[in-house]
Design an enzyme around this catalytic site. Structure first.
Site, PDB file in Angstrom:
ATOM      1  N   GLY A 514      -2.910   3.643  -5.507  1.00 51.35           N
ATOM      2  CA  GLY A 514      -2.204   4.166  -6.602  1.00 51.35           C
ATOM      3  C   GLY A 514      -0.838   3.900  -6.662  1.00 51.35           C
ATOM      4  O   GLY A 514      -0.241   2.771  -6.238  1.00 51.35           O
ATOM      5  N   LYS A 533      -2.710   7.164   3.752  1.00 52.07           N
ATOM      6  CA  LYS A 533      -1.891   6.718   2.745  1.00 52.07           C
ATOM      7  C   LYS A 533      -0.644   6.114   2.947  1.00 52.07           C
ATOM      8  O   LYS A 533       0.200   6.522   3.883  1.00 52.07           O
ATOM      9  CB  LYS A 533      -1.581   7.751   1.621  1.00 52.07           C
ATOM     10  N   ASP A 628       1.416  13.903 -12.182  1.00 55.12           N
ATOM     11  CA  ASP A 628       0.562  12.554 -12.257  1.00 55.12           C
ATOM     12  C   ASP A 628      -1.051  13.021 -12.038  1.00 55.12           C
ATOM     13  O   ASP A 628      -1.591  12.657 -11.513  1.00 55.12           O
ATOM     14  CB  ASP A 628       0.724  11.722 -11.236  1.00 55.12           C
TER      15      ASP A 628
END
Ligand SMILES: *[C@@H]1O[C@H](CO)[C@@H](O)[C@H](O)[C@H]1NC(C)=O
Ligand SMILES: *[C@@H]1O[C@H](CO)[C@@H](O)[C@H](O)[C@H]1NC(C)=O
Ligand SMILES: *[C@@H]1O[C@H](CO)[C@@H](O)[C@H](O)[C@H]1NC(C)=O
Ligand SMILES: *[C@@H]1O[C@H](CO)[C@@H](O)[C@H](O)[C@H]1NC(C)=O
Ligand SMILES: *[C@@H]1O[C@H](CO)[C@@H](O)[C@H](O)[C@H]1NC(C)=O
Ligand SMILES: *[C@@H]1O[C@H](CO)[C@@H](O)[C@H](O)[C@H]1NC(C)=O
Ligand SMILES: *[C@@H]1O[C@H](CO)[C@@H](O)[C@H](O)[C@H]1NC(C)=O
Ligand SMILES: *[C@@H]1O[C@H](CO)[C@@H](O)[C@H](O)[C@H]1NC(C)=O
Length: 811
Positions: A514, A533, A628
């Site tokens: 992302g 992540k 987002d």
């Protein structure tokens, strides 16, 4: 009078250690005087012992206590209290000293009474009291310091400090356990206990044997429900079981950290770490995870709701019994009836009976009296009405249960949470008068007024409801059972980089990428997985990053992806999240043609995302704007419950977040016009993004890439087309063809309306997420929205979707 003077003289003959000289021990003839800022300080300066008054600026008690606190923490946080049940009300002539018999004592010389004593039988009177570096107050033999006669670690209050033990001395029978405080300002013994029963730690009610939380059994390495214990980057745990004792203890690997485990007034076991930056305690871990899983948290006749703040509220027709205690977080007395029941009074003979108010989708109280099967709802109500002590009934799967006297542990369930939902309808008995004053309330789906009024239609509705609940199935009774699911261990863990490297098999299994970095699958154990992540471009300092991780970690909601832990080593910044096996929404909407999300699931997802966003916007301490919102950031768990990912990134990435966002994004299809026009960004940008996502949920197509051809050559952007069709009353043509007409058109229209209002040009025209939730729940309605003019203008001038247009414009 003379006596008084004599006593005064006695007090002042005590040698009082000067606080500046930081003395860590007292010997016979020395002492601390109450009401004066005398204190003992441990050799390393970490802990202090002295008299204190609990409370905040707004709520001070006049009572004094002798306790130990963190000397370097400006907020006095007592970790041990000597006289928790015996407050000092008149501090004038009170002192802490060593008595003639060698014990540590709190003496009140005004009344010549002993308020507290360490109460050990000692053969000699030459003893010393010393405050150790680990916060342990020790009474030792003056001529042999390793001869410990008494220690505060053997008599903990509500706090578990590093180096202390929770458990049992098999020889002496001494049990070391924590008992919560009575309320926020009164340290007296409260309601909850944390203790070690053979092989596992439990939380339970004082004087009860029913545990409402358990750590699971010790398996040699960790307690089976807390696999997080394997990550030993901050804390080293030890479980000892030999012929002399059985205990659990822990030590900090980095001694500069200030932390403690606390059994809170709320019945949760919390891990708190002092944060220098924010000058406050940060909670990093709590058990049980859900506040409403604590036994009888809100007291009798209340409903506990994990999704609302405050958690506790009185049932209809009841009000708070003790507002003062309630305000201090002691809800044990619960609520009391506003109007006495008619039952038993003379009025009942005049034909006035009590009535029932329905509480829908709740977890039922325990201790039900089961009346029997195959009995109608009406008969069940009558059984309850016949006994004046009956306060409620429930009729599920044609089984009638009634409750007598107090109702405890009623918990609000949420329709969309999971398929294992075990909510039921509870019918609460109220005086007829209470029912008359009732305002129109949409939650009252079914109401049984009296046997005579139940019409055939009413019965039909009830049968349908029961059928619905049967289909939902799984109507477990409240058992106060233990949580054995490792996912429920909870909390924010600091991982070591090498552990994450190993768990992700050297970052080999990529789940996605992302704007902020790539996501990898990690194996915690064979069965437990996480998503890790790896952040790119994170420029936060370590302290700031840790603080933000902790503050983001406490944001928990069923519709938000849970942050499990993080890693912060050198330049490396990683985040570990719960892993969502059904991946993200875009895959199901646009890519995977094998599984078509049915309408019901789509609606649930739309509602779930709205609830998650409403929580971020309205329920957190400080407003969190996601910034987002797009299908890639909406993940689905095993039961297709929607969970929003990547929230709080502005905190974690730092100031340049908006720049990262706008430059890192390929498509701008979800970006509100404000992003481009450069005005201040508000929560309404999320509303806009959410509207665009709704459009895609309805159509099953991606807004920004697929144009929508109507008739011959007329090409429009789908959201604009949807707004036009809505005006023309043709919603059916907008719905994804893949559903083959399997759709609830009323819901589809509602979704379309919401979506169109959300993408209005002017942010003030867009609803709040709270409005959206209420609309989707059917609690309020919206007018037909106008076609968003900016989007319409753009699509007229260009056959390209607006993303291209807008990004050209912004350069
Ligand atoms: C200790 O006990 C002895 C005899 O019992 C007594 O003479 C002495 O004064 C005591 N010392 C203190 C400090 O109380
Ligand atoms: C203290 O230690 C001395 C010397 O080891 C011993 O004689 C005495 O009995 C001890 N006192 C107590 C109360 O145990
Ligand atoms: C001091 O006390 C410890 C523990 O009670 C004991 O093992 C030791 O023998 C004592 N030392 C002396 C000199 O009495
Ligand atoms: C602890 O020891 C007792 C007997 O001493 C035994 O029954 C029990 O299983 C042990 N527990 C563990 C976790 O080893
Ligand atoms: C628990 O039991 C003790 C003694 O049996 C009693 O003093 C105390 O009040 C009880 N506490 C509660 C909360 O029932
Ligand atoms: C302990 O933590 C402090 C501050 O976080 C750090 O400066 C120090 O290097 C750490 N010490 C060890 C031994 O890891
Ligand atoms: C109820 O009725 C009885 C006799 O009929 C009477 O003695 C009593 O006072 C009444 N109680 C109330 C609360 O009205
Ligand atoms: C009402 O129910 C309670 C509890 O089951 C029972 O003890 C009592 O006898 C009942 N009273 C009547 C009048 O049936």
């Amino acid at each position: 009078m003379l006596l008084h003077l004599l006593l005064l003289g006695l007090i002042f003959t005590l040698q009082i250690p000067a606080s500046s000289a930081a003395i860590d021990s007292i010997a016979p003839g020395q002492g601390l005087v109450c009401g004066v800022s005398d204190k003992l300080v441990s050799l390393d300066g970490k802990f202090a012992l002295g008299f204190f008054q609990p409370g905040s600026m707004s709520h001070n008690t006049l009572n004094w206590y002798l306790g130990i606190w963190f000397n370097k923490v400006p907020k006095i946080t007592p970790v041990w209290v000597a006289n928790r049940d015996d407050p000092i009300t008149q501090p004038a002539l009170v002192s802490f000293t060593i008595s003639q018999d060698g014990n540590l004592v709190i003496l009140d010389q005004a009344t010549n009474s002993m308020i507290w004593s360490s109460r050990v039988s000692i053969r000699t009177n030459t003893t010393i009291g010393m405050l150790m570096n680990n916060g342990n107050l020790v009474l030792q033999n003056a001529s042999n310091s390793s001869d410990i006669l008494w220690q505060s670690f053997d008599h903990p209050t509500n706090t578990f400090l590093p180096g202390a033990k929770i458990g049992r001395d098999k020889v002496t029978g001494l049990t070391r356990r924590l008992v919560s405080k009575k309320n926020l300002i009164d340290p007296a013994r409260g309601r909850y206990v944390y203790e070690l029963v053979p092989n596992e730690l439990i939380l339970k009610l004082l004087n009860s044997s029913v545990a409402y939380w358990s750590s699971g059994e010790w398996n040699g390495q960790y307690f089976s429900s807390i696999p997080e214990m394997l990550s030993r980057s901050l804390i080293d745990f030890k479980f000892v079981n030999n012929t002399n004792e059985e205990y659990f203890t822990f030590t900090l690997l980095n001694d500069t950290m200030i932390m403690h485990h606390l059994l809170d007034v709320s019945g949760q076991m919390k891990t708190l770490i002092w944060d220098e930056v924010s000058q406050d305690w940060l909670g990093s871990y709590s058990n049980p995870k859900a506040q409403c899983d604590v036994y009888a948290l809100c007291g009798p006749f209340t409903v506990c709701d994990d999704n609302s703040a405050p958690y506790c509220s009185c049932m209809k027709g009841f009000s708070i019994r003790s507002p003062e205690d309630w305000e201090q977080n002691d809800r044990s007395r619960g609520c009391m009836r506003n109007t006495p029941l008619n039952c038993g009074s003379n009025r009942s003979t005049a034909g006035v009976t009590d009535e029932f108010y329905s509480l829908s989708n709740v977890k039922l109280p325990q201790n039900a009296d089961n009346i029997g099967a195959a009995i109608s709802a009406r008969e069940c109500a009558e059984v309850c009405l016949r006994n004046c002590s009956c306060t409620a009934y429930s009729c599920t799967d044609s089984r009638c249960s009634i409750w007598h006297e107090e109702l405890l542990n009623v918990k609000q369930q949420h329709a969309d949470t999971t398929d294992t939902n075990d909510g039921a309808v509870l019918y609460l008995r109220l005086a007829a008068k209470e029912m008359q004053t009732q305002k129109p309330d949409r939650r009252v789906a079914t109401r049984i007024l009296s046997a005579a009024i139940v019409t055939a239609l009413g019965l039909l509705a009830l049968i349908l409801l029961v059928l619905l609940l049967m289909i939902r199935g799984n109507n477990r009774d409240w058992s106060g059972g233990t949580l054995k699911n490792p996912q429920d261990g909870g909390g924010i863990i600091a991982f070591r980089y090498i552990d994450l490297q190993r768990a992700t098999r050297n970052f080999s299994e990529k789940l996605g990428a992302g704007g902020f970095g790539s996501v990898f699958k990690a194996y915690l154990t064979d069965s437990a997985t996480m998503a890790v992540k790896r952040l790119d471009g994170a420029c936060q300092g370590e302290k700031q990053f840790r603080a933000e991780v902790t503050s983001v970690g406490v944001i928990q909601h069923i519709n938000l992806v849970r942050l499990i832990g993080f890693c912060c080593e050198g330049e490396r910044r990683l985040l570990a999240y719960e892993h969502m096996p059904n991946r993200s929404l875009d895959i199901h909407l646009f890519q995977d043609n094998n599984t078509v999300l049915n309408w019901c699931t789509r609606y649930k997802i739309a509602l779930g995302v709205a609830r998650g966003l409403a929580y971020l916007h309205e329920s957190c301490q400080d407003l969190i704007i996601h910034c987002d919102i797009k299908p890639q950031n909406i993940l689905l768990d095993t039961s297709f419950v929607a969970k929003i990912a990547d929230f709080g990134m502005a905190k974690l990435i730092g100031r340049d977040f908006s720049r990262v966002l706008t430059t890192a994004r390929g498509t701008a299809g979800y970006l509100a016009p404000e992003w481009i026009s450069g005005v201040a960004i508000t929560a309404k940008v999320d509303v806009y993004g959410y509207g665009m996502v709704l459009m895609e949920i309805i159509s099953g197509r991606q807004n920004s890439f697929e144009q929508y051809t109507v008739g011959g050559d007329c090409v429009v952007f789908f959201p604009v087309h949807a707004a036009q069709m809505l005006l023309e009353g043709d919603v059916a043509s907008l719905v994804d063809e893949k559903l083959s007409g399997d759709v609830n058109l009323e819901e589809a229209e509602r979704l379309c309306k919401v979506a169109c209002w959300c993408i209005q040009d002017d942010e003030f025209d867009r609803p709040t997420m709270g409005d959206v939730v209420r609309t989707l729940e059917g609690l309020s309605d919206l007018d037909t929205p106008p076609v968003p003019r900016l989007l319409q203008a753009i699509t007229r001038r260009s056959s390209h979707p607006p993303s291209t247009y807008l990004s050209n414009e912004s350069e």
